[in-house]
Enzyme design. Structure first.
Site, mmCIF file in Angstrom:
data_model
loop_
_atom_site.group_PDB
_atom_site.id
_atom_site.type_symbol
_atom_site.label_atom_id
_atom_site.label_comp_id
_atom_site.label_asym_id
_atom_site.label_seq_id
_atom_site.Cartn_x
_atom_site.Cartn_y
_atom_site.Cartn_z
ATOM 1 N N LYS A 108 0.819 -1.229 0.000
ATOM 2 C CA LYS A 108 0.000 0.000 0.000
ATOM 3 C C LYS A 108 0.841 1.263 0.000
ATOM 4 O O LYS A 108 0.463 2.274 -0.598
ATOM 5 C CB LYS A 108 -0.953 -0.005 1.199
ATOM 6 C CG LYS A 108 -0.264 -0.102 2.554
ATOM 7 C CD LYS A 108 -0.528 -1.413 3.229
ATOM 8 C CE LYS A 108 0.351 -1.608 4.430
ATOM 9 N NZ LYS A 108 0.012 -2.739 5.229
ATOM 10 N N LYS A 208 -3.731 3.506 2.734
ATOM 11 C CA LYS A 208 -4.903 2.722 2.320
ATOM 12 C C LYS A 208 -6.026 3.647 1.840
ATOM 13 O O LYS A 208 -6.730 3.330 0.875
ATOM 14 C CB LYS A 208 -5.367 1.851 3.486
ATOM 15 C CG LYS A 208 -4.331 0.775 3.854
ATOM 16 C CD LYS A 208 -4.616 0.160 5.217
ATOM 17 C CE LYS A 208 -3.608 -0.916 5.574
ATOM 18 N NZ LYS A 208 -3.693 -1.332 6.985
HETATM 19 P P1 NAP Z 1 7.653 -9.385 5.907
HETATM 20 O O1 NAP Z 1 7.113 -10.420 6.790
HETATM 21 O O2 NAP Z 1 8.624 -8.407 6.446
HETATM 22 O O3 NAP Z 1 8.352 -10.127 4.651
HETATM 23 C C1 NAP Z 1 9.059 -9.447 3.678
HETATM 24 C C2 NAP Z 1 9.705 -10.459 2.758
HETATM 25 O O4 NAP Z 1 10.332 -9.772 1.685
HETATM 26 C C3 NAP Z 1 10.776 -11.319 3.425
HETATM 27 O O5 NAP Z 1 10.723 -12.625 2.915
HETATM 28 C C4 NAP Z 1 12.077 -10.634 3.005
HETATM 29 O O6 NAP Z 1 13.169 -11.531 2.912
HETATM 30 C C5 NAP Z 1 11.714 -10.127 1.632
HETATM 31 N N1 NAP Z 1 12.438 -8.908 1.254
HETATM 32 C C6 NAP Z 1 12.306 -7.677 1.790
HETATM 33 N N2 NAP Z 1 13.097 -6.798 1.159
HETATM 34 C C7 NAP Z 1 13.754 -7.492 0.206
HETATM 35 C C8 NAP Z 1 14.722 -7.152 -0.764
HETATM 36 N N3 NAP Z 1 15.186 -5.900 -0.884
HETATM 37 N N4 NAP Z 1 15.182 -8.126 -1.581
HETATM 38 C C9 NAP Z 1 14.710 -9.384 -1.469
HETATM 39 N N5 NAP Z 1 13.790 -9.767 -0.570
HETATM 40 C C10 NAP Z 1 13.327 -8.839 0.267
HETATM 41 O O7 NAP Z 1 6.496 -8.529 5.223
HETATM 42 P P2 NAP Z 1 4.937 -8.878 5.179
HETATM 43 O O8 NAP Z 1 4.326 -8.570 6.487
HETATM 44 O O9 NAP Z 1 4.741 -10.227 4.595
HETATM 45 O O10 NAP Z 1 4.412 -7.750 4.167
HETATM 46 C C11 NAP Z 1 4.633 -7.826 2.790
HETATM 47 C C12 NAP Z 1 3.848 -6.717 2.084
HETATM 48 O O11 NAP Z 1 2.458 -6.913 2.317
HETATM 49 C C13 NAP Z 1 4.151 -5.309 2.561
HETATM 50 O O12 NAP Z 1 4.039 -4.410 1.487
HETATM 51 C C14 NAP Z 1 3.054 -5.037 3.573
HETATM 52 O O13 NAP Z 1 2.764 -3.662 3.736
HETATM 53 C C15 NAP Z 1 1.904 -5.743 2.913
HETATM 54 N N6 NAP Z 1 0.847 -6.178 3.825
HETATM 55 C C16 NAP Z 1 1.177 -6.915 4.922
HETATM 56 C C17 NAP Z 1 0.157 -7.335 5.756
HETATM 57 C C18 NAP Z 1 0.450 -8.187 6.966
HETATM 58 O O14 NAP Z 1 -0.483 -8.600 7.641
HETATM 59 N N7 NAP Z 1 1.710 -8.491 7.265
HETATM 60 C C19 NAP Z 1 -1.176 -7.013 5.467
HETATM 61 C C20 NAP Z 1 -1.464 -6.260 4.324
HETATM 62 C C21 NAP Z 1 -0.441 -5.850 3.507
HETATM 63 P P3 NAP Z 1 13.711 -12.341 4.210
HETATM 64 O O15 NAP Z 1 12.640 -13.339 4.518
HETATM 65 O O16 NAP Z 1 14.980 -12.969 3.765
HETATM 66 O O17 NAP Z 1 13.879 -11.302 5.274
HETATM 67 N N1 HSE Z 2 0.176 -2.667 10.009
HETATM 68 C C1 HSE Z 2 -1.092 -2.904 9.402
HETATM 69 C C2 HSE Z 2 -2.190 -2.827 10.458
HETATM 70 C C3 HSE Z 2 -1.037 -4.282 8.763
HETATM 71 O O1 HSE Z 2 -1.893 -2.771 11.662
HETATM 72 O O2 HSE Z 2 -3.354 -2.758 10.103
HETATM 73 C C4 HSE Z 2 -1.858 -4.465 7.554
HETATM 74 O O3 HSE Z 2 -1.852 -3.466 6.635
#
Ligand code: NAP
Ligand code: HSE
Length: 431
Positions: A108, A208
């Site tokens: 986002k 968002k």
């Molecule tokens: P996360 O757990 O921090 O995972 C990020 C992943 O990307 C990891 O596997 C990391 O590698 C890899 N990565 C990061 N930077 C990199 C780079 N420069 N080169 C190669 N690999 C890289 O993140 P997440 O929570 O899954 O979130 C992912 C996306 O979804 C974000 O944009 C976030 O805003 C969005 N999102 C997340 C949620 C949620 O509930 N978490 C909800 C809605 C949207 P390593 O594993 O080796 O560290």
């Molecule tokens: N950090 C975000 C939240 C995760 O607390 O809602 C999903 O976008």
């Protein structure tokens, strides 16, 4: 003949990437029955190749730490960007589209900053750039606005779009915790990041909201001019006082349309306890919107997490796998969306809550209410909390509807009085 396999590259294998891979494996037969194609994870991009992973997809998946390995693979149909951040993700999405690959993302922050540019590129190349997971995790708000409500003018959209902030405010309300303690609980339970700045300062909700404004109004509202106030300054006193008056404090993201102009912002607000969004507690998200034909609609669910967000990302992948010829990224036909007509934020009219900190001495209430009167602000309720005479006491005013501009002007005058001993706390009250 259409191929029966859709090759995916997952750029990012953290919370969401792993969740997505789990669902693809768990629901493999179900997915094939719906799209008549097998989803195969062919490449997985991570930063640290040595990290032990809690889940490893099928044998076809090759891990890499080089973006180029994805870009050079001509068998990839869809690049799924789940790494977050701006620079590498931007380059990956741009290059993937330039190389003819569809993209699904949950990023986002990137879409809020660079959405118009990326959607233009995708439009030129007739490629999909889908993003259901980017807003409110598992809640299907993107498809709802793009398709189900496509014929409606959306007159208002009010959301609880950040689960971390909502969890913190819920803890402060139900358990009387102060902000710091509630934030710690959010961290312990894994809701808040180690650096929760984006969540608590309202920026995540702002990202968002910018995406939702595009979908609901077909307009590009620059993030840089969106008024954003977070919850890091919220005091336990105000949460408790709000409850005494029958309100609950929530971090609200809102856009309203007034004669073709948009009034938008992210701000903490008091909601009456019987307001439908007041019951959205803990890390849950919700979106209440009004269409000029459909009337009110409310969506509620988990706004984050591996499986809920993975579910939204998978829906995008399946939509692309089903019919790559019917691409619809923004829901509008233009190559680039026009700039939003923005209504000055301080023209917003609502009820207001003030908590002043004042010395308890003669003339205080009449001076303060005099300033309110001069600014045409009508007081609905006023309460002074008891305290020793001559010392600081909280004075709470709830007003009738008044323009934000008049309220802010009045506050500037009030805070100059020598009997006001601290900055006045002010929140809007939503109906
Ligand atoms: P996360 O757990 O921090 O995972 C990020 C992943 O990307 C990891 O596997 C990391 O590698 C890899 N990565 C990061 N930077 C990199 C780079 N420069 N080169 C190669 N690999 C890289 O993140 P997440 O929570 O899954 O979130 C992912 C996306 O979804 C974000 O944009 C976030 O805003 C969005 N999102 C997340 C949620 C949620 O509930 N978490 C909800 C809605 C949207 P390593 O594993 O080796 O560290
Ligand atoms: N950090 C975000 C939240 C995760 O607390 O809602 C999903 O976008």
């Amino acid at each position: 003949m259409e191929k029966k396999v859709i090759n995916l590259a997952l750029a990012g294998f953290g919370t969401v990437g792993t969740g997505l891979a789990r669902i693809i494996q768990e629901n493999e037969d179900w997915i094939e029955r719906r799209i008549n194609k097998k989803l195969v994870i062919k490449k997985i991009l991570v930063r640290d190749l040595t990290r032990i992973r809690s889940f490893i997809p099928g044998p076809e998946a090759v891990f890499t730490d080089k973006v180029e390995d994805i870009l050079a693979d001509r068998d990839i149909d869809i690049v799924v960007e789940l790494m977050g951040g701006l620079d590498t993700a931007l380059r990956l999405i741009q290059k993937s589209l330039e190389n003819g690959m569809h993209v699904v993302t949950a990023n986002k922050a990137l879409l809020a900053e660079k959405g118009n540019e990326l959607f233009s590129l995708a439009h030129e190349r007739h490629l999909g750039l889908y993003y259901e997971g980017s807003v409110a995790g598992g809640i299907p708000i993107v498809q709802t606005l793009k398709n189900s409500l496509a014929g409606n003018r959306i007159t208002s959209l009010t959301g609880i779009l950040n689960g971390t902030a909502n969890f913190i405010l819920s803890e402060m309300t139900s358990r009387g915790q102060d902000f710091a303690a509630a934030l710690n609980t959010a961290k312990e339970l894994g809701y808040a990041e180690a650096d929760p700045t984006l969540d608590i300062e309202g920026l995540d909700a702002a990202h968002k909201l910018i995406i939702l404004i595009r979908l609901a109004h077909g307009a590009d509202y620059p993030l840089s001019v969106l008024p954003v106030q977070g919850i890091s300054g919220v005091k336990r006193t105000d949460v408790a006082l709000a409850a005494e008056f029958g309100y609950v404090l929530k971090l609200i993201a809102q856009v309203r349309e007034k004669s073709g102009h948009l009034q938008a912002g992210v701000f903490p607000a008091l909601l009456p306890m019987d307001h439908i969004l007041a019951k959205v507690d803990g890390p849950f998200n919700s979106i209440l919107l009004k269409g000029n034909a459909v009337g009110p609609i409310m969506l509620y669910g988990q706004g984050a997490g591996d499986l809920p967000t993975g579910s939204a990302v998978l829906a995008d992948i399946m939509a692309l796998a089903r019919d790559k010829a019917r691409i619809d990224n923004t829901g509008f036909r233009e190559r680039a969306l026009p700039k939003a007509h923005i209504l000055e934020p301080d023209l917003a009219v609502s009820r207001h809550y003030f908590r002043m900190t004042a010395l308890d001495k003669p003339g205080v209430l009449s001076a303060v209410s005099g300033v309110m009167g001069e600014h045409n602000i009508s007081i609905a309720q006023a309460v002074q909390k008891p305290g020793p005479e001559g010392r600081d006491v909280p004075i709470v005013f709830l007003t009738h509807r008044a323009p934000l501009k008049a309220v802010l002007q009045a506050l500037r005058v009030i805070d100059e009085f020598n009997f006001i001993t601290g900055p006045t706390v002010h929140y809007r009250i939503l109906k």
